[in-house]
Design a protein around this motif. Sequence first.
Motif, PDB file in Angstrom:
ATOM      1  N   ILE A  72       9.310  -0.319  -1.968  1.00 18.16           N
ATOM      2  CA  ILE A  72       8.310  -0.091  -1.022  1.00 18.16           C
ATOM      3  C   ILE A  72       8.392  -0.930   0.130  1.00 18.16           C
ATOM      4  CG2 ILE A  72       5.838  -0.248  -0.595  1.00 18.16           C
ATOM      5  CD1 ILE A  72       6.326   1.977  -2.483  1.00 18.16           C
ATOM      6  N   ASP A  79       4.743   8.778  -4.972  1.00 19.83           N
ATOM      7  CA  ASP A  79       3.651   8.182  -4.952  1.00 19.83           C
ATOM      8  C   ASP A  79       3.217   7.610  -3.719  1.00 19.83           C
ATOM      9  OD1 ASP A  79       1.756   6.410  -5.730  1.00 19.83           O
ATOM     10  OD2 ASP A  79       2.784   5.127  -7.262  1.00 19.83           O
ATOM     11  N   LYS A 108       0.979   4.250  -3.016  1.00 16.12           N
ATOM     12  CA  LYS A 108       1.759   3.134  -3.119  1.00 16.12           C
ATOM     13  C   LYS A 108       2.166   2.762  -1.845  1.00 16.12           C
ATOM     14  CE  LYS A 108       3.618   1.900  -7.114  1.00 16.12           C
ATOM     15  NZ  LYS A 108       4.428   1.867  -8.183  1.00 16.12           N
ATOM     16  N   HIS A 122       0.319   0.041   1.113  1.00 17.89           N
ATOM     17  CA  HIS A 122       0.951  -1.079   1.370  1.00 17.89           C
ATOM     18  C   HIS A 122       1.103  -1.186   2.929  1.00 17.89           C
ATOM     19  CE1 HIS A 122       4.255  -4.265   0.748  1.00 17.89           C
ATOM     20  NE2 HIS A 122       4.454  -3.975   1.791  1.00 17.89           N
TER      21      HIS A 122
END
Length: 379
Positions: A218, A258, A261, A265
């Motif tokens: 990420i 996802d 997520k 972030h």
Amino acid sequence: MADNACLYGQGSMMTLDANILFSSFRLGDLELKNRIVMAPLTRNRATKGSDAPNDLNAEYYRQRASAGLIISEASQISQQGQGYAWTPGIYSEAQIAGWQKVTKAVHEGGGKIFIQLWHVGRISHVSLQPNGAAPVSSSPIRAKTQTFIETGFVDVSEPHALTIDEIAGVVRDYAAAAENAKRAGFDGVEIHAANGYLIDQFLKDGVNKRTDIYGGSIENRVRFALEVTDAILRIWDRSRVGIRISPVSPFNDASDRDPAKIFFHLAEALSARGLAYMHVIEGATGGARDHAPFDYQALRKIFSGAYMANNGYTRELAIAALAEKRADLVAFGKSFISNPDLVERLRRDAPLNPFDQTTFYGGDAKGYTDYPSLAGAAL
């Protein structure tokens, strides 16, 4: 004037005050005269040969200056960033001069306007690229979509993956475009990080297959978006910078396993930087709002700036979203194409002009500056 909107909620009739849609809003250090935003709308009417805005474009935006905020059509930061014929740029002197006509017209009409900074990445064709080069992306994967060139719609070309040095060069192009936007007289800038274009191609793991510092985790996949943001924040005050995202939209063949997520972030990182607003396409771009599950209100709570909602909003949906504090601003797209006086029509709850989709992309004044206004119709 219709002062109230009636909506059904929790099994009973709710009456909401429509005036909230027309109330002023403080966006950073700017006072917006209403909560209605004109969304960025690609119209492919820049001057052929220079991709510079022209007098017709200035008139189009002037007609719509009653919006609380106009976000310009997406404007490429470089020739490499172009993906469609006759879209405007913000990298040449002719383009800056053309945009100066637009911003002057909007300001004289009492409006405010941000420019949307754009790099399409892989959503391009070799005929649009410098010296016929391949388009660029996070990874060398051709998108399953088409683009629009001077001869019509064609499949996009296969891209090459940007090297780390090339990524730094693109970040510099964003910074230069942000400087040019100041010279052109804009009130602020919006970073286009949505709809499967270059920044989105780094964010979403369906496109980004890199194994270096820009791929995988990420933190790595948001790196490019944050580097672009930081470069622009060195030029513009944070109160004059927004960003557009589309967490679940499949537009231009971009997806993520996802999305909560990665976008939660990103929102946290952008919130720490104090951006003025986050412009969120809820659902599929131009399609179903419930395309895929996503908690937009959780996203809203993470981000400290204003939340601008977009995608399929009607007058009633907009009033409800504002009244229930699910949004601070609401962006309208296609309805602004065919209704230059959309704000007044929404205020009166008047009928809207239907749009002519055959004139959306390219052409002249037809379907662009010739839609009728209410022209003093009785209240």
